[in-house]
Design an enzyme around this catalytic site. Structure first.
Site, PDB file in Angstrom:
ATOM      1  CE  LYS A   1      62.962  47.101  34.611  1.00  0.00           C
ATOM      2  NZ  LYS A   1      64.090  47.181  35.582  1.00  0.00           N
TER       3      LYS A   1
ATOM      4  CD  GLU B   1      62.586  52.102  41.035  1.00  0.00           C
ATOM      5  OE1 GLU B   1      62.948  51.327  40.123  1.00  0.00           O
ATOM      6  OE2 GLU B   1      62.252  51.719  42.173  1.00  0.00           O
TER       7      GLU B   1
ATOM      8  CG  ASP C   1      64.071  43.740  35.666  1.00  0.00           C
ATOM      9  OD1 ASP C   1      64.782  44.476  34.981  1.00  0.00           O
ATOM     10  OD2 ASP C   1      63.643  44.044  36.798  1.00  0.00           O
TER      11      ASP C   1
ATOM     12  CB  SER D   1      59.894  43.940  41.892  1.00  0.00           C
ATOM     13  OG  SER D   1      59.090  43.614  40.769  1.00  0.00           O
TER      14      SER D   1
HETATM   15  O1  KIV Z   1      61.639  44.921  39.036  1.00  0.00           O
HETATM   16  C1  KIV Z   1      60.757  45.784  38.926  1.00  0.00           C
HETATM   17  O2  KIV Z   1      59.603  45.595  39.260  1.00  0.00           O
HETATM   18  C2  KIV Z   1      61.149  47.080  38.374  1.00  0.00           C
HETATM   19  C3  KIV Z   1      60.161  48.184  38.474  1.00  0.00           C
HETATM   20  C4  KIV Z   1      60.177  48.718  39.846  1.00  0.00           C
HETATM   21  C5  KIV Z   1      60.382  49.235  37.436  1.00  0.00           C
HETATM   22  O3  KIV Z   1      62.243  47.231  37.914  1.00  0.00           O
END
Ligand code: KIV
Length: 271
Positions: free
Chosen positions: A118, A187, A90, A52
């Protein structure tokens, strides 16, 4: 769980312990050292260095342009500010396309200070989850509205409303756990479905736009602070700055609302 858990650094096994103890997990995204320190001081258990950042830090229209270098850089920044929270990195778009690519990126993230990685989706990603978990890299899966699927989905849309899609989500949730994921982000799914998935899941779930029935909650930090990022705010976003009075107060108010079950309420959930 020990009564001193608040002072300890969060580890992966503590997530299952928290669930067993009925303690809600509080997660926020973060991208820099100073705000990471604020989150750590407020007792936030999980910090997500999310892709994000493409939308809220880099000003892009989607998360797709974010790179492995971007995530590794921001993981290192956050790790300098937060000692106690468990840091989750992520995978950006394309970096987890094969197990080998994902492993190379994950090693960079772990060496930059993350304790978990993630990835979005199930399907062919199950092989990657298994590959990483077998190589001592803790994995958080992410199902439902997966922002990296924006081109296929034609926008950021609530998932799992039709029965067939709901059944697929339930099956995927069990499959990612079976493959070795230790945590599951849900989500943009109807609250009832997320609660059912949580009840059946062998691993803790963390919801964002997935109702109060998950084992924890996550929000993008900028959304939780009411910052105008130039993007439409989804229904599940709540600005905690007004009630918190300061950034630290907002983070504490969010954590308290998650732990008490006050957030999310129906107005911040999908049916
Ligand atoms: O990238 C992010 O912030 C996310 C959240 C919205 C869970 O994947």
């Amino acid at each position: 769980m020990s009564v001193h858990a608040e002072q300890k650094s969060w580890t992966v096994p503590m997530l299952a312990d928290a669930r067993a103890a009925g303690r809600k997990l509080v997660m926020l995204t973060c991208y820099d050292a100073s705000l990471a320190r604020v989150l750590d001081d407020a007792g936030i258990e999980l910090i997500l260095i999310g892709d994000s950042l493409g939308m809220v830090v880099q000003g892009r229209d989607s998360t797709l342009p974010v790179t492995v270098d971007d995530i590794a850089y921001h993981v290192a920044c956050v790790a300098r500010g937060a000692r106690r929270a468990l840091k989750i990195a992520d995978f950006p778009f394309g970096s987890d396309a094969t197990p080998e690519q994902a492993h190379a990126a994950a090693v960079r993230f772990i060496q930059s200070g993350a304790a978990m990685v993630k990835l979005e989706g199930a399907g062919h990603k199950l092989e990657t989850i298994r590959f990483l978990a077998q190589r001592e890299i803790p994995v958080c899966a992410h199902l439902g509205l997966t922002p990296q699927s924006v081109l296929r989905m034609g926008g950021f849309k609530v998932q799992g409303r039709e029965q067939s899609a709901a059944e697929r989500l339930r099956a995927d949730a069990l499959a990612v756990a079976e493959a070795g994921a230790a945590l599951l982000v849900l989500e943009g799914v109807p609250a009832n479905l997320a609660a059912d998935i949580t009840a059946a899941s062998p691993i803790p779930t963390v919801g964002i736009g997935a109702g109060a029935g998950c084992d924890g909650q996550v929000l993008v930090l900028h959304d939780m602070l009411g910052i105008d990022t130039g993007h439409r705010k989804p229904k599940f976003v709540k600005d905690f700055l007004a009630e918190g009075g300061s950034i630290a107060g907002a983070v504490r108010a969010y954590a308290e609302a998650v732990r008490s079950g006050a957030f999310p309420d129906e107005t911040h959930s999908y049916s």
